[in-house]
Design a protein around this motif. Structure first.
Motif, short mmCIF file in Angstrom:
data_model
loop_
_atom_site.label_atom_id
_atom_site.label_comp_id
_atom_site.label_asym_id
_atom_site.label_seq_id
_atom_site.Cartn_x
_atom_site.Cartn_y
_atom_site.Cartn_z
N ALA A 51 0.82 -1.23 0.00
CA ALA A 51 0.00 0.00 0.00
C ALA A 51 0.85 1.28 0.00
CB ALA A 51 -0.98 -0.01 1.17
N PRO A 52 1.95 1.34 0.76
CA PRO A 52 2.76 2.56 0.72
C PRO A 52 3.31 2.88 -0.68
CG PRO A 52 3.32 1.28 2.66
CD PRO A 52 2.43 0.42 1.81
N GLN A 53 3.62 1.86 -1.45
CA GLN A 53 4.12 2.04 -2.82
C GLN A 53 3.04 2.70 -3.68
OE1 GLN A 53 5.22 -1.66 -4.70
NE2 GLN A 53 5.60 -0.70 -6.67
N LEU A 54 1.79 2.23 -3.56
CA LEU A 54 0.70 2.82 -4.33
C LEU A 54 0.39 4.22 -3.84
CD1 LEU A 54 -1.42 2.70 -6.52
CD2 LEU A 54 -2.96 1.58 -4.88
N GLU A 55 0.43 4.44 -2.53
CA GLU A 55 0.16 5.77 -2.00
C GLU A 55 1.17 6.79 -2.53
OE1 GLU A 55 -0.82 8.10 2.17
OE2 GLU A 55 -0.36 5.97 2.23
N LYS A 56 2.43 6.39 -2.59
CA LYS A 56 3.47 7.28 -3.13
C LYS A 56 3.19 7.58 -4.61
CE LYS A 56 8.42 7.65 -3.93
NZ LYS A 56 9.68 6.95 -4.01
N ALA A 57 2.83 6.55 -5.37
CA ALA A 57 2.53 6.73 -6.80
C ALA A 57 1.33 7.64 -7.00
CB ALA A 57 2.29 5.38 -7.46
N VAL A 98 -6.99 3.83 -1.61
CA VAL A 98 -8.02 4.20 -2.59
C VAL A 98 -8.80 5.42 -2.08
CG1 VAL A 98 -10.11 3.43 -3.80
CG2 VAL A 98 -8.16 1.87 -3.56
N LEU A 99 -9.13 5.42 -0.78
CA LEU A 99 -9.83 6.57 -0.20
C LEU A 99 -8.96 7.81 -0.18
CD1 LEU A 99 -11.92 5.11 2.76
CD2 LEU A 99 -12.75 6.19 0.67
N VAL A 100 -7.67 7.66 0.07
CA VAL A 100 -6.74 8.79 0.02
C VAL A 100 -6.76 9.40 -1.38
CG1 VAL A 100 -4.28 9.40 0.02
CG2 VAL A 100 -5.22 8.10 1.93
N ALA A 101 -6.71 8.55 -2.39
CA ALA A 101 -6.74 9.03 -3.78
C ALA A 101 -8.04 9.78 -4.05
CB ALA A 101 -6.59 7.85 -4.74
N HIS A 102 -9.15 9.24 -3.57
CA HIS A 102 -10.46 9.87 -3.74
C HIS A 102 -10.47 11.27 -3.09
CE1 HIS A 102 -14.82 10.22 -4.00
NE2 HIS A 102 -14.87 10.43 -2.70
N LYS A 103 -9.98 11.36 -1.88
CA LYS A 103 -9.96 12.64 -1.15
C LYS A 103 -9.00 13.64 -1.79
CE LYS A 103 -11.47 10.83 3.28
NZ LYS A 103 -11.15 10.63 4.69
N LEU A 104 -7.85 13.18 -2.23
CA LEU A 104 -6.91 14.08 -2.90
C LEU A 104 -7.52 14.69 -4.15
CD1 LEU A 104 -3.52 12.14 -2.65
CD2 LEU A 104 -4.01 14.38 -1.66
N LYS A 123 -11.37 14.25 -10.21
CA LYS A 123 -12.19 13.06 -10.09
C LYS A 123 -11.33 11.81 -10.07
CE LYS A 123 -16.31 10.97 -12.02
NZ LYS A 123 -17.41 11.14 -12.96
N LEU A 124 -11.69 10.88 -9.20
CA LEU A 124 -11.08 9.56 -9.17
C LEU A 124 -12.06 8.58 -9.79
CD1 LEU A 124 -8.93 7.45 -8.20
CD2 LEU A 124 -10.39 7.17 -6.20
N ILE A 125 -11.57 7.76 -10.70
CA ILE A 125 -12.36 6.68 -11.28
C ILE A 125 -11.65 5.37 -10.98
CG2 ILE A 125 -13.20 5.61 -13.40
CD1 ILE A 125 -13.48 8.45 -14.55
N ASN A 146 -18.51 1.06 -2.64
CA ASN A 146 -19.08 1.13 -3.99
C ASN A 146 -20.09 2.28 -4.08
OD1 ASN A 146 -20.78 -0.38 -2.26
ND2 ASN A 146 -21.86 -1.24 -4.00
N GLY A 147 -20.58 2.76 -2.95
CA GLY A 147 -21.49 3.90 -2.95
C GLY A 147 -20.77 5.23 -2.89
N VAL A 148 -19.49 5.21 -2.58
CA VAL A 148 -18.68 6.42 -2.45
C VAL A 148 -17.84 6.67 -3.71
CG1 VAL A 148 -16.80 7.50 -1.13
CG2 VAL A 148 -18.55 6.16 0.07
N LEU A 149 -17.31 5.60 -4.26
CA LEU A 149 -16.39 5.68 -5.39
C LEU A 149 -17.13 5.68 -6.73
CD1 LEU A 149 -13.83 3.01 -4.16
CD2 LEU A 149 -13.57 5.50 -4.02
N THR A 150 -16.52 6.27 -7.73
CA THR A 150 -17.00 6.15 -9.10
C THR A 150 -16.31 4.93 -9.69
OG1 THR A 150 -17.26 8.54 -9.29
CG2 THR A 150 -17.16 7.27 -11.35
N ILE A 151 -17.11 3.89 -9.96
CA ILE A 151 -16.57 2.63 -10.45
C ILE A 151 -17.08 2.38 -11.86
CG2 ILE A 151 -16.47 0.13 -10.09
CD1 ILE A 151 -16.85 0.71 -7.07
#
Length: 99
Positions: free
Chosen positions: A25-31, A60-66, A73-75, A93-98
């Motif tokens: 997860a830290p690798q993805l958060e950095k990316a 995933v939530l961090v990406a959404h908030k950023l 927009k995060l998809i 699934n109710g919060v994210l755009t999937i």
């Protein structure tokens, strides 16, 4: 886990494969934090994710908030069956755009 970054103007897609867990997860958060600079849309392609833990969900939530904080927009694109199960079970699934 591997991450491939695809850029197209103000859209960046991160194609993530493998396990998204406490160790990766830290690798993805950095990316994600590097990818959101100067874009309007971030796409997380999770089609090749074998497993996602709570640490992965947090990223995933961090990406959404950023992206929301930047009026972007995060998809979440093509989530694997396992990811969809987890998103549904957690209500994300109710919060994210999937797509």
């Amino acid at each position: 886990m591997s991450i491939e970054e695809l850029k197209n103007g103000e859209v960046t897609e991160l194609v993530v494969s493998g396990r998204l867990d406490t160790a990766t997860a830290p690798q993805l958060e950095k990316a994600v934090k590097e990818a959101v600079k100067g874009i309007k849309q971030l796409i997380l392609n999770l089609g090749a994710i074998d497993y996602i833990s709570s640490a992965g969900l947090r990223v995933v939530l961090v990406a959404h908030k950023l992206m929301a904080g930047m009026s972007g927009k995060l998809i979440v694109k093509n989530p694997s069956a396992f990811c969809m199960q987890v998103f549904t079970a957690t209500g994300m699934n109710g919060v994210l755009t999937i797509q």
